[in-house]
Scaffold this motif. Structure first.
Motif, PDB file in Angstrom:
ATOM      1  N   LEU A 157      45.552  64.801  99.360  1.00 56.54           N
ATOM      2  CA  LEU A 157      46.218  63.567  98.933  1.00 56.54           C
ATOM      3  C   LEU A 157      46.698  62.854 100.191  1.00 56.54           C
ATOM      4  O   LEU A 157      47.621  63.320 100.852  1.00 56.54           O
ATOM      5  N   LEU A 158      46.063  61.736 100.542  1.00 56.69           N
ATOM      6  CA  LEU A 158      46.329  61.097 101.840  1.00 56.69           C
ATOM      7  C   LEU A 158      46.762  59.640 101.684  1.00 56.69           C
ATOM      8  O   LEU A 158      46.268  58.924 100.819  1.00 56.69           O
ATOM      9  N   SER A 159      47.691  59.238 102.559  1.00 51.39           N
ATOM     10  CA  SER A 159      48.017  57.817 102.671  1.00 51.39           C
ATOM     11  C   SER A 159      48.448  57.533 104.108  1.00 51.39           C
ATOM     12  O   SER A 159      48.336  58.399 104.975  1.00 51.39           O
ATOM     13  N   ASN A 160      48.951  56.331 104.371  1.00 53.93           N
ATOM     14  CA  ASN A 160      49.266  55.955 105.757  1.00 53.93           C
ATOM     15  C   ASN A 160      50.529  56.658 106.270  1.00 53.93           C
ATOM     16  O   ASN A 160      51.451  56.922 105.511  1.00 53.93           O
ATOM     17  N   GLY A 161      50.562  56.888 107.571  1.00 56.35           N
ATOM     18  CA  GLY A 161      51.801  57.330 108.222  1.00 56.35           C
ATOM     19  C   GLY A 161      51.929  58.840 108.309  1.00 56.35           C
ATOM     20  O   GLY A 161      50.973  59.537 108.619  1.00 56.35           O
ATOM     21  N   ASN A 162      53.158  59.310 108.030  1.00 59.30           N
ATOM     22  CA  ASN A 162      53.445  60.742 108.160  1.00 59.30           C
ATOM     23  C   ASN A 162      53.675  61.364 106.793  1.00 59.30           C
ATOM     24  O   ASN A 162      54.307  60.757 105.926  1.00 59.30           O
ATOM     25  N   LEU A 163      53.223  62.608 106.640  1.00 57.66           N
ATOM     26  CA  LEU A 163      53.462  63.348 105.400  1.00 57.66           C
ATOM     27  C   LEU A 163      54.907  63.828 105.425  1.00 57.66           C
ATOM     28  O   LEU A 163      55.313  64.531 106.348  1.00 57.66           O
ATOM     29  N   ILE A 164      55.690  63.451 104.404  1.00 58.54           N
ATOM     30  CA  ILE A 164      57.088  63.877 104.459  1.00 58.54           C
ATOM     31  C   ILE A 164      57.432  64.906 103.382  1.00 58.54           C
ATOM     32  O   ILE A 164      58.454  65.549 103.456  1.00 58.54           O
ATOM     33  N   GLU A 165      56.564  65.056 102.404  1.00 59.96           N
ATOM     34  CA  GLU A 165      56.848  66.029 101.348  1.00 59.96           C
ATOM     35  C   GLU A 165      55.561  66.308 100.585  1.00 59.96           C
ATOM     36  O   GLU A 165      54.734  65.410 100.431  1.00 59.96           O
ATOM     37  N   ALA A 166      55.436  67.553 100.085  1.00 59.24           N
ATOM     38  CA  ALA A 166      54.281  67.872  99.239  1.00 59.24           C
ATOM     39  C   ALA A 166      54.666  69.044  98.365  1.00 59.24           C
ATOM     40  O   ALA A 166      55.536  69.841  98.735  1.00 59.24           O
ATOM     41  N   GLY A 167      54.051  69.177  97.204  1.00 59.55           N
ATOM     42  CA  GLY A 167      54.397  70.321  96.355  1.00 59.55           C
ATOM     43  C   GLY A 167      53.620  70.327  95.065  1.00 59.55           C
ATOM     44  O   GLY A 167      52.738  69.507  94.839  1.00 59.55           O
ATOM     45  N   GLU A 168      53.982  71.297  94.229  1.00 57.66           N
ATOM     46  CA  GLU A 168      53.292  71.535  92.961  1.00 57.66           C
ATOM     47  C   GLU A 168      53.972  70.773  91.838  1.00 57.66           C
ATOM     48  O   GLU A 168      55.182  70.546  91.879  1.00 57.66           O
ATOM     49  N   LEU A 169      53.182  70.470  90.824  1.00 59.98           N
ATOM     50  CA  LEU A 169      53.742  69.875  89.602  1.00 59.98           C
ATOM     51  C   LEU A 169      53.214  70.686  88.417  1.00 59.98           C
ATOM     52  O   LEU A 169      52.262  71.464  88.568  1.00 59.98           O
ATOM     53  N   ALA A 170      53.813  70.456  87.266  1.00 60.07           N
ATOM     54  CA  ALA A 170      53.357  71.176  86.076  1.00 60.07           C
ATOM     55  C   ALA A 170      51.956  70.712  85.699  1.00 60.07           C
ATOM     56  O   ALA A 170      51.499  69.653  86.147  1.00 60.07           O
ATOM     57  N   GLY A 171      51.287  71.496  84.880  1.00 67.28           N
ATOM     58  CA  GLY A 171      49.996  71.074  84.301  1.00 67.28           C
ATOM     59  C   GLY A 171      48.868  71.026  85.306  1.00 67.28           C
ATOM     60  O   GLY A 171      47.971  70.184  85.169  1.00 67.28           O
ATOM     61  N   GLY A 172      48.912  71.892  86.315  1.00 67.52           N
ATOM     62  CA  GLY A 172      47.798  71.946  87.285  1.00 67.52           C
ATOM     63  C   GLY A 172      47.736  70.741  88.193  1.00 67.52           C
ATOM     64  O   GLY A 172      46.686  70.415  88.740  1.00 67.52           O
ATOM     65  N   ARG A 173      48.884  70.072  88.351  1.00 69.66           N
ATOM     66  CA  ARG A 173      48.886  68.899  89.221  1.00 69.66           C
ATOM     67  C   ARG A 173      49.715  69.160  90.481  1.00 69.66           C
ATOM     68  O   ARG A 173      50.475  70.121  90.558  1.00 69.66           O
ATOM     69  N   HIS A 174      49.556  68.309  91.472  1.00 74.28           N
ATOM     70  CA  HIS A 174      50.359  68.413  92.685  1.00 74.28           C
ATOM     71  C   HIS A 174      50.674  67.013  93.207  1.00 74.28           C
ATOM     72  O   HIS A 174      50.202  66.021  92.654  1.00 74.28           O
ATOM     73  N   TYR A 175      51.495  66.964  94.278  1.00 75.40           N
ATOM     74  CA  TYR A 175      51.882  65.645  94.778  1.00 75.40           C
ATOM     75  C   TYR A 175      52.051  65.683  96.294  1.00 75.40           C
ATOM     76  O   TYR A 175      52.186  66.754  96.903  1.00 75.40           O
ATOM     77  N   ALA A 176      52.056  64.514  96.883  1.00 76.81           N
ATOM     78  CA  ALA A 176      52.358  64.379  98.313  1.00 76.81           C
ATOM     79  C   ALA A 176      53.070  63.042  98.500  1.00 76.81           C
ATOM     80  O   ALA A 176      52.797  62.083  97.775  1.00 76.81           O
ATOM     81  N   VAL A 177      53.990  63.010  99.458  1.00 78.87           N
ATOM     82  CA  VAL A 177      54.707  61.763  99.747  1.00 78.87           C
ATOM     83  C   VAL A 177      54.479  61.398 101.213  1.00 78.87           C
ATOM     84  O   VAL A 177      54.680  62.231 102.108  1.00 78.87           O
ATOM     85  N   TRP A 178      54.052  60.170 101.442  1.00 78.87           N
ATOM     86  CA  TRP A 178      53.774  59.679 102.796  1.00 78.87           C
ATOM     87  C   TRP A 178      54.695  58.520 103.124  1.00 78.87           C
ATOM     88  O   TRP A 178      54.997  57.701 102.267  1.00 78.87           O
ATOM     89  N   ASN A 179      55.070  58.472 104.384  1.00 77.71           N
ATOM     90  CA  ASN A 179      55.893  57.344 104.836  1.00 77.71           C
ATOM     91  C   ASN A 179      55.293  56.769 106.110  1.00 77.71           C
ATOM     92  O   ASN A 179      54.972  57.501 107.043  1.00 77.71           O
ATOM     93  N   ASP A 180      55.155  55.460 106.104  1.00 75.89           N
ATOM     94  CA  ASP A 180      54.645  54.781 107.303  1.00 75.89           C
ATOM     95  C   ASP A 180      55.808  54.006 107.925  1.00 75.89           C
ATOM     96  O   ASP A 180      56.267  53.022 107.343  1.00 75.89           O
ATOM     97  N   PRO A 181      56.286  54.437 109.093  1.00 77.22           N
ATOM     98  CA  PRO A 181      57.449  53.772 109.688  1.00 77.22           C
ATOM     99  C   PRO A 181      57.154  52.359 110.196  1.00 77.22           C
ATOM    100  O   PRO A 181      58.086  51.596 110.459  1.00 77.22           O
ATOM    101  N   PHE A 182      55.877  52.008 110.347  1.00 79.96           N
ATOM    102  CA  PHE A 182      55.558  50.671 110.881  1.00 79.96           C
ATOM    103  C   PHE A 182      55.368  49.670 109.748  1.00 79.96           C
ATOM    104  O   PHE A 182      54.517  49.872 108.882  1.00 79.96           O
ATOM    105  N   PRO A 183      56.155  48.586 109.763  1.00 80.11           N
ATOM    106  CA  PRO A 183      55.938  47.559 108.729  1.00 80.11           C
ATOM    107  C   PRO A 183      54.506  47.043 108.819  1.00 80.11           C
ATOM    108  O   PRO A 183      54.002  46.822 109.923  1.00 80.11           O
TER     109      PRO A 183
END
Ligand code: B3K
Ligand code: ZN
Length: 875
Positions: A157-183
């Motif tokens: 699971l990819l997006s711009n910037g830095n990966l700041i969090e990732a983990g599991e979710l219910a129902g065979g799903r997962h997540y990731a959170v990305w933050n791009d410090p540059f406007p």
């Protein structure tokens, strides 16, 4: 023709955005057909207190909207096919929306779509509005946080910037959170989700910061990304050395996808590439592929500063990032592969694409002043001529002031969206020069014609050069101004030795004359003998030069000009004149023999670079000749005349060509570097020229070459040569090639392309038949272009079939593709643009197909704009 053409967007109508978005949190719940996108925006009014909120949004199903937590119900908002409008909003507020989209059925490949079972995005220029409601314009810069949720089958699971969090979710799903410090503007947003392999590396920047480099590719393909990784590292180091630019995030990622409308995209920290411009190994990629990969990797990386850190205020300023970034990638390639060879290739591409554009109905300035669909303006004029303009700027103010101007630009505009005026202002300040006249290069369309007349005075030892410039009218610009044109000049004596002379009080062997007026006369003094004049060295300006230079002097330049560009140019000019004379029914047989002999001497020159010799051997292409044939282009006559000269060269140079072919065989391991590629280029060029004489021993040589090939460069070289000669050996080779490579999409693209280039009588039928081949996938732009675009652009002899069947075939394809992918459909129109330049009976048939296209109901704006421009009255 349809009359309901929508009104154009104009540069003069630019207004600053009514609302700015400082921060955004996007949450994606990814599902192939029902993806939910939640957007939480911190919105601030920018000016006019009464303006309603009006955000772009297309093909979105709005689920809900709130302002500062309060529901905006249906009565308080309007949603149409293009906008969400909410009147009476406060000056600062939080807008939350939720929309649903269908990535799987998005075959326009714009916004969020699926390729090979993976999610990916393409937002430039106006794709973000197909993801969420937003002021979709490049001067709204925001800090993005992106949360992606998906089934675990989409493992990355990819997006711009830095990966700041990732983990599991219910129902065979997962997540990731990305933050791009540059406007950044929304066109630089990217998201990728799916199963991908990764190639990883690391680089320490000039200030000592480590950066993780990751290239993501289809499972099993990571070894094919090693060259791209190597090119990326070289690009990063080069930009530090050449421009003092350092990478700014801890992570730089590239993802390769197979379904992509063009080459690649510079999304901040997460470039997305067409797999054809990323994956390579010796077995499946040619040297030309490696070279393209190197330059596109560099181009997208260089955008990090010229495009991402400093972006465009509006899309009229597109050349601000594109012309400049092409200029930078060309300089990088010149350093990697040799300046002269690179320059020749760049100029060939410029002439083939940009000069053609400038001489047809789509001619537009490097900075246009109006458009209907900005997608149609990702053109050779914006990119390649945009780069030429910057190159001239450097010539005019000198390399030091140029670098100082770039430094000032980076310092002044970092973190902002700006304009071409501001860019040029930096160079005016750094050089202390008034660049007001220079700016006309951005505003005036058309290729200037420069005429040069030389007079030598033996008594006074002076050489008088009379220079004249003229730019013909282009659509919407009947009157043209004179431009400042740098013409680099050197002199040779008749034995090919450089001569010194005086200009501006200096004794030199080369000088730059700047032609600023419609006419100008320059006198060079201290010229010891009547010289051969080498003008426009290095192609110092994007103009069409004609001069009264004698053929005898051109031979001197071809043999000895220290400026290798002009050495090549002399050969091209001689060949062009010979082919056109023959096409016009007046063959110059003596001249042809003389040319063959001179070429033979150049090929035998042991000191010359093989890559350069390969370029020297290639005759001007048929489309290039069509561009200069007067009074009208006759593709059949050009093809026959060019073929006749090729056959003569083939016969005349046979021994030398066979010697080259034998002597250049690769003995060691394949290396994709410039030296190895140059040797293979020369060997394959020798084979191709031999194939112009389809004698049985040449057929055998080509078959042997094809069968013995242990890399794709030679396999394609052999297949091409067999295609030129036709017959059973070619059919056998085609079949063998398909069987060997049928599971490799990028190689099968080449299989289609070779057949599309076949100039033989039966080829049009074959090409049409190939659209029914099980491997033909019109929804994949690479495959579509491999067949249709290659045929229409590079097989003039068959495309311009007198029956008009070639034109009809192209129009059928354009109309079919426009139903699902307007951007790609619009790009297919170009070969019909030149209809006014062709013989009237052909031109009429081309025009009829354009009219058929323009008259079709339900046409996209993209195709409508291109077809209407192609048909518009001249002037
Ligand atoms: N900036 C992109 C081109 C986007 C084209 C959109 N129609 C790639 C490039 O020039 O680097
Ligand atoms: Zn670019």
């Amino acid at each position: 023709m349809r009359t309901d053409t929508p009104p154009p967007i104009r540069l003069s109508d630019y207004r600053p955005p009514a609302f700015l978005i400082e921060e955004v949190l996007l949450t994606f719940d990814l599902q192939p057909n029902t993806t939910r996108v939640k957007a939480k925006l911190a919105v601030r009014r920018n000016g006019d207190h009464s303006a309603p909120l009006r955000f772009n949004g297309e093909r979105l199903t709005l689920i809900s909207a709130t302002i500062d937590g309060r529901v905006v119900d249906e009565g308080q908002r309007t949603v149409d096919a293009e906008f969400l409008t909410i009147p009476g909003v406060p000056d600062a507020f939080v807008l939350e929306t939720e929309v649903e989209i269908d990535p799987e059925n998005n075959k326009a490949l714009e916004g969020l779509y699926m390729s090979g079972g993976r999610f990916c995005t393409q937002c430039e220029a106006e794709g973000f509005r197909k993801i969420t409601y937003w002021p979709d314009r490049p001067d709204v810069l925001s800090r993005f946080t992106v949360r992606i949720e998906a089934d675990k089958a989409f493992s990355r699971l990819l997006s711009n910037g830095n990966l700041i969090e990732a983990g599991e979710l219910a129902g065979g799903r997962h997540y990731a959170v990305w933050n791009d410090p540059f406007p950044k503007p929304c066109y630089l947003f990217a998201l990728v989700a799916g199963e991908l392999d990764m190639l990883e590396d690391r680089l320490v920047t000039m200030s000592g910061r480590p950066v993780d480099l990751r290239i993501y590719v289809d499972p099993g393909m990571a070894p094919r990304a090693t060259y791209a990784m190597d090119a990326l590292k070289r690009s990063m180091l080069w930009d530090e050395g050449a421009f003092g630019r350092e990478y700014d995030l801890d992570l730089f990622m590239i993802v390769a996808v197979r379904d992509f409308n063009f080459g690649a995209m510079e999304n901040k920290g997460l470039n997305i590439f067409n797999s054809s411009l990323l994956l390579a190994d010796p077995a499946t990629a040619t040297d030309a592929d490696y070279e393209r990969i190197e330059s596109v990797i560099a181009h997208e990386y260089f955008h990090n500063w010229t495009g991402d850190r400093i972006t465009c205020r509006d899309w009229f300023q597109l050349c601000l990032k594109e012309g400049l970034t092409v200029f930078r990638d060309q300089a990088f390639s010149a350093d990697m592969r040799g300046e002269a060879v690179q320059r020749i290739k760049d100029v060939k591409a410029l002439r083939a694409r940009q000069f053609a554009e400038d001489q047809g109905p789509q001619a537009h300035p490097v900075r246009p002043s109006s458009y209907l669909k900005i997608d149609n303006f990702y053109t050779a004029t914006i990119y390649e001529k945009g780069a030429e303009v910057i190159r001239m700027l450097r010539t005019l103010i000198g390399p030091q002031a140029f670098r100082a101007g770039m430094d000032l630009y980076f310092e002044r505009w970092d973190g902002h969206a700006t304009t071409v005026e501001e860019f040029i202002r930096c160079f005016a300040e750094a050089s202390g020069q008034d660049l007001t006249h220079f700016f006309a290069w951005y505003e005036q369309a058309g290729t200037p014609r420069v005429r040069l007349k030389q007079t030598y005075d033996a008594d006074a030892r002076t050489l008088t050069l009379e220079l004249e410039q003229q730019t013909l009218p282009t659509p919407g610009q009947p009157q043209k101004r004179p431009l400042p044109i740098p013409v680099t000049v050197g002199l040779l004596d008749h034995d090919g030795r450089p001569m010194s002379f005086q200009h501006d009080g200096q004794t030199v062997e080369e000088t730059v004359i700047v032609l600023t007026q419609p006419q100008m006369t320059v006198t060079l003094t201290g010229v010891a003998r009547d010289p051969a004049v080498s003008a426009l060295r290095g192609f110092s300006a994007p103009v069409i030069l004609s001069s009264d230079i004698e053929p005898r002097d051109r031979y001197v330049l071809l043999a000895s000009d220290p400026d290798l560009f002009n050495r090549w140019e002399a050969g091209q000019t001689l060949a062009r004149e010979l082919i056109l004379a023959r096409a016009g029914g007046l063959p110059d047989e003596v001249g042809e023999e003389r040319y063959a002999e001179a070429l033979g001497r150049s090929l035998a020159d042991q000191a010359a670079d093989p890559a350069f010799k390969a370029l020297l051997m290639a005759l001007p292409s048929e489309p290039d000749l069509a561009l200069v044939m007067k009074p009208a282009a006759d593709p059949a006559a050009i093809h026959a005349a060019r073929d006749a000269l090729l056959t003569r060269l083939s016969v005349h140079l046979e021994d030398e060509l066979r010697r080259l072919h034998m002597g250049l065989q690769d003995l060691g391991e394949y290396t994709p570097d410039a030296a190895g590629a140059g040797r293979r280029a020369l060997r394959n060029a020798a084979l191709e020229l031999l194939a112009a004489n389809p004698r049985s021993d040449n057929v055998e040589l080509a078959s042997g070459h094809f069968e013995a090939a242990i890399n794709m460069t030679d396999a394609i070289g052999g297949l091409n040569a067999l295609m030129q000669m036709g017959g059973e050996p070619y059919e056998q080779a085609l079949m063998a090639f398909f069987e060997r490579w049928k599971s490799e999409p990028l190689v099968i693209d080449k299989w289609f392309s070779v057949q599309a280039r076949d100039p033989s009588e039966t080829a049009l039928g074959r090409v049409m038949g190939l659209t029914a081949h099980p491997a033909f996938e019109p929804k994949n732009p690479n495959r579509l272009r491999a067949l249709v675009s290659t045929f229409a652009n590079f097989n003039p002899a068959r495309f311009h079939d007198p029956s008009g069947a070639g034109y009809q075939f192209l129009a059928d394809q354009i109309l079919a593709v426009d139903r699902f992918n307007p951007m790609t459909a619009a790009r297919l129109i170009d070969p019909l643009d030149g209809w006014r330049r062709y013989r009237p009976e052909l031109g009429a048939l081309m025009k009829a197909q354009l009219e058929r296209i323009a008259g079709t109901e339900g046409l996209s704006k993209n195709v409508l704009e291109k077809a209407s421009r192609a048909l518009a009255e001249e002037g």
